[in-house]
Design an enzyme around this catalytic site. Structure first.
Site, mmCIF file in Angstrom:
data_model
loop_
_atom_site.group_PDB
_atom_site.id
_atom_site.type_symbol
_atom_site.label_atom_id
_atom_site.label_comp_id
_atom_site.label_asym_id
_atom_site.label_seq_id
_atom_site.Cartn_x
_atom_site.Cartn_y
_atom_site.Cartn_z
ATOM 1 N N LYS A 184 12.589 10.955 1.191
ATOM 2 C CA LYS A 184 11.813 10.964 -0.049
ATOM 3 C C LYS A 184 10.424 10.401 0.280
ATOM 4 O O LYS A 184 10.231 9.196 0.344
ATOM 5 C CB LYS A 184 12.517 10.131 -1.124
ATOM 6 C CG LYS A 184 11.657 9.750 -2.330
ATOM 7 C CD LYS A 184 11.026 10.931 -3.040
ATOM 8 C CE LYS A 184 10.200 10.465 -4.231
ATOM 9 N NZ LYS A 184 8.971 9.708 -3.832
ATOM 10 N N GLU A 392 -0.885 -9.418 -2.378
ATOM 11 C CA GLU A 392 -1.307 -8.319 -1.506
ATOM 12 C C GLU A 392 -2.229 -7.379 -2.281
ATOM 13 O O GLU A 392 -1.834 -6.810 -3.305
ATOM 14 C CB GLU A 392 -0.084 -7.551 -0.991
ATOM 15 C CG GLU A 392 -0.441 -6.471 0.011
ATOM 16 C CD GLU A 392 0.782 -5.757 0.569
ATOM 17 O OE1 GLU A 392 0.782 -5.440 1.769
ATOM 18 O OE2 GLU A 392 1.730 -5.513 -0.196
#
Length: 487
Positions: A184, A392
């Site tokens: 995927k 992040e």
């Protein structure tokens, strides 16, 4: 470039998607690269079922057969190298050099590496043990061997920041060990993964051994995780998504390999070669516009070198050509999407509110009227409690935090939710290694951002679960079975 509408790859057949197609956008031009298929949940389940059906024969196939297929696939990736690199550049926004050398070339090299990996021994002898007579049976000398067995059906959910190397790093070792896979890809740049599937099909991979399904929303990924036919999930992406996947895997006792977020600390000691440190830290600005989990984005510099390092980083950023990734000389291309550009910009605005000083960058490049560009940005006057330091950002943004002594630098580096790869720069190698051993990270670069591609890769804390790369990847996609017998 624009490609024809892509079909799903399920059970060895190219299949029309139930939910039509969606556009894949070139981050530099904002134009469509091609149409990717929208799989239904039922089609993802069918892909997992095809992988389950193919598993017994593939897992019992000779290692030499698996190696030959992986080798042929690498040959075919090289045969179509120019077209593969052009597509990777168009859909990911990587510069030509990055698309060629770090995406397609690395992807093919990983297939080549795990063609050899398929031939690595899977049995390890264990020293005999002398047992006395007792409830467990008669006395005797018992031999044992540990055997690595394939896990089964592996779902590989890959990241957008490298549509060749990241999928190859999952698919190739999984296949080498005898697993079958459902891939995927990230919704932003999935077309390269279909080219990889085409190479594998042409190389002779049996039907159902490799399946590729895609979707622009969460449906396809969720189905690829919760399918009852899936035994393991290998995921690269954000920690928040990884947590949700882990919850589903926990309910089904599915094996996991998680490469999640990072906020790499670059500890620059007062005896460091600052030019070397800047060359390493500066890759956050340049390499794929900072969209890489291993980037040294959190710079911790000993106070005596603070101002000089800031000055050199500003100069470094100023020399970087920002623009069309297809143009010769471009170093900094766009980020993956408008939404991600907006997210990065919101972090820069947040940093200003928190008290950080924008030393360079912080605005969109004025000479570009289209594309999802973010100028290389440096934030100074930061403290470790700021969100721009702790979270992040995944873009060309570097934050700088000063420290006074070695112990404080180590403490600041470890005061993070993440622990993927940290870095140490020092002119005293023994000192650098002493600091490195105290950092809570899965990897540490000493005076380098380079990596040894046989060394284990993975994170501490919220940066992931498990290790891959080199032979460690073969171990990650296998289960250990103990076989014991009386001598």
């Amino acid at each position: 470039m624009t490609t024809a509408p892509q079909r799903l790859f399920i059970g060895g057949a190219w299949t029309e998607p139930d939910h039509g197609h969606y556009e894949v956008i070139n981050p530099a031009t904002e134009q469509a690269v091609g149409l990717a298929p929208e799989a239904s949940r039922e089609q993802v389940y069918a892909a997992a079922a095809a992988a389950r059906e193919a598993f017994p024969a593939w897992s019992r196939s000779r290692p030499e057969e698996r190696a030959a297929i992986l080798d042929r696939a690498a040959d075919l990736m090289h045969r179509d190298f120019a077209a593969n690199a052009a597509l990777a550049r168009a859909e990911s926004g990587a510069t030509t050099g990055t698309a060629r050398s770090m995406q397609v070339a690395v992807g093919a090299a990983r297939f080549r590496r795990y063609a050899k990996g398929a031939l690595e021994p899977v049995e390890e002898a264990i020293s005999p043990q002398i047992n006395e007579a007792g409830p467990m049976g008669r006395a005797g000398v018992f031999g044992a061997v540990a055997v690595r067995q394939p896990v089964g059906v592996v779902t590989c959910i890959t990241s957008y920041n490298n549509p060749w190397a990241n999928p190859a790093g999952k698919v190739a070792p999984a296949l080498a060990m005898g697993n079958t896979v459902v891939v995927k890809p990230a919704p932003q740049d999935p077309l390269s993964v279909y080219r990889m599937a085409e190479a594998l099909a042409e190389a002779g991979v049996p039907p159902g051994v490799v399946n590729v399904v895609t979707g622009s929303g969460p449906e396809a990924g969720e189905a690829a995780v919760d399918s009852p036919d899936v035994d393991m999930v290998s995921f690269t992406g954000s920690t928040s998504v990884g947590q949700r996947i882990a919850e589903v895997c926990g309910r089904g006792m599915k094996r996991q390999l998680m490469e999640l977020g990072g906020k790499g600390a670059a500890v620059v000691l007062d005896d460091a070669d600052l030019d070397a440190a800047v060359a390493g830290i500066g890759t956050t600005f340049s390499f794929y516009s900072g969209q890489i989990c291993t980037a040294p984005t959190r710079v911790l510099v000993q106070r005596g070198s603070h101002d000089a390092l800031i000055e050199r980083l500003v100069a470094y950023a100023g020399r970087l050509a920002v623009g069309d990734p297809a143009a010769p000389g471009t170093v900094v291309g766009p980020v993956i999407s408008a939404a991600h550009r907006d997210r990065i910009e919101s972090y820069v605005a947040l940093g200003r509110k928190e008290g950080a000083r924008v030393v360079t960058g912080g605005e969109r490049p004025s000479h570009l009227d289209r594309g999802f560009y973010v100028a290389p940005t440096l934030l100074a006057d930061c403290t470790n409690d700021m969100r721009v330091v702790r979270e992040e950002i995944f873009g060309p943004v570097v934050v700088v935090v000063p420290f006074d002594d070695e112990e404080e630098g180590i403490a600041l580096a470890n005061d993070s939710d993440y622990g993927l790869i940290d870095y140490v720069w020092s002119g005293d190698v023994a000192r650098a290694f002493r600091v490195a051993r105290q950092l809570r990270a899965g990897g540490v670069g000493v005076n380098t951002i380079g990596r040894n591609m046989e060394a284990p890769f993975g994170g501490f804390k919220r940066s992931g679960v498990g290790r891959d790369v080199g032979s460690y990847a073969l171990h990650a996609y296998s289960e250990l079975q103990a076989i014991v017998w009386p001598g």
